[in-house]
Scaffold this active site. Sequence first.
Site, PDB file in Angstrom:
ATOM      1  N   ARG A 128       0.824  -1.214   0.000  1.00 14.73           N
ATOM      2  CA  ARG A 128       0.000   0.000   0.000  1.00 14.73           C
ATOM      3  C   ARG A 128       0.856   1.261   0.000  1.00 14.73           C
ATOM      4  O   ARG A 128       0.570   2.235  -0.709  1.00 14.73           O
ATOM      5  CB  ARG A 128      -0.934  -0.014   1.224  1.00 14.73           C
TER       6      ARG A 128
ATOM      7  N   LEU B 169      -5.610   4.793   0.224  1.00 20.39           N
ATOM      8  CA  LEU B 169      -4.230   5.291   0.121  1.00 20.39           C
ATOM      9  C   LEU B 169      -3.659   5.564   1.503  1.00 20.39           C
ATOM     10  O   LEU B 169      -4.392   5.910   2.430  1.00 20.39           O
ATOM     11  CB  LEU B 169      -4.212   6.560  -0.747  1.00 20.39           C
TER      12      LEU B 169
ATOM     13  N   ASN C 230     -13.414  13.521  -1.272  1.00 16.57           N
ATOM     14  CA  ASN C 230     -14.049  12.239  -1.576  1.00 16.57           C
ATOM     15  C   ASN C 230     -15.559  12.410  -1.465  1.00 16.57           C
ATOM     16  O   ASN C 230     -16.037  13.320  -0.776  1.00 16.57           O
ATOM     17  CB  ASN C 230     -13.573  11.176  -0.576  1.00 16.57           C
ATOM     18  N   THR C 231     -16.292  11.543  -2.146  1.00 14.47           N
ATOM     19  CA  THR C 231     -17.738  11.467  -1.928  1.00 14.47           C
ATOM     20  C   THR C 231     -18.055  10.090  -1.372  1.00 14.47           C
ATOM     21  O   THR C 231     -17.494   9.083  -1.825  1.00 14.47           O
ATOM     22  CB  THR C 231     -18.538  11.740  -3.213  1.00 14.47           C
ATOM     23  N   HIS C 232     -18.939  10.065  -0.388  1.00 15.22           N
ATOM     24  CA  HIS C 232     -19.290   8.799   0.264  1.00 15.22           C
ATOM     25  C   HIS C 232     -20.816   8.640   0.247  1.00 15.22           C
ATOM     26  O   HIS C 232     -21.536   9.582   0.596  1.00 15.22           O
ATOM     27  CB  HIS C 232     -18.767   8.782   1.703  1.00 15.22           C
TER      28      HIS C 232
ATOM     29  N   ASP D 234     -12.914   7.831   5.475  1.00 17.76           N
ATOM     30  CA  ASP D 234     -14.254   8.434   5.637  1.00 17.76           C
ATOM     31  C   ASP D 234     -14.409   9.226   6.931  1.00 17.76           C
ATOM     32  O   ASP D 234     -15.517   9.347   7.461  1.00 17.76           O
ATOM     33  CB  ASP D 234     -15.352   7.349   5.552  1.00 17.76           C
TER      34      ASP D 234
END
Length: 196
Positions: free
Chosen positions: A60, A88, A102-104, A140
């Site tokens: 990673r 990441l 980001n969209t969640h 998140d």
Amino acid sequence: MSLAVLVSGTGSILDAMIEAGLPVDLVVSDRPCTAVTLAAGHDVEAIVVHRSSFGDDFDRDGYSALLAGRLSERSVTLVAMAGFGTVLSRPFYDGFAGRVLNTHPALLPAFPGWHGVRDALAAGVDVTGCTVHQATLEVDAGPILAQEEVKVRPDDDETSLQERIKVVERRLYVDTLWAVLDGVIQFQPAPEGAAP
Ligand code: GRF
């Protein structure tokens, strides 16, 4: 600012961004996917940084460093994740701290993780929605920039609910990105003690 969008799937949110005229300079995927083809159809440069070449155990940090390098080479200053399928790690956020969105598909902090829609349905909530937030090392959990509710219908399954949420995401994410680019929304500092 130079905007890059990270994708892994169908790219319907990416499509909405490009159609809305957002200055998408680069699309990056971690695997071959429809979103890459879609970018090419819009004459937007798209590259695949294959996660599969980072081993069965998935290195990673190595992947995150390579990805950060690819974005830096192209002078990217703002990163929007839109259905990106790789978490990441620090080598990426060290380079792009405070410059990643980001969209969640849930109302964070409720239902974080890969299955936000499925988990909301399983919990039996009447209302879920979507969240545009700063992405940080903790998945998140970064500062929230925008949220909108979506009602759950009695006959919803994961697919139908996800599709209605994505209709909202396509508008909310685009509006939020414009607000960031116009300086109307400023990035918020990460909570005290949180990693970048
Ligand atoms: C969105 O629902 C996003 O919240 C989730 O993946 C979906 C991406 O959809 N992380 P698409 O690939 O843009 O159609």
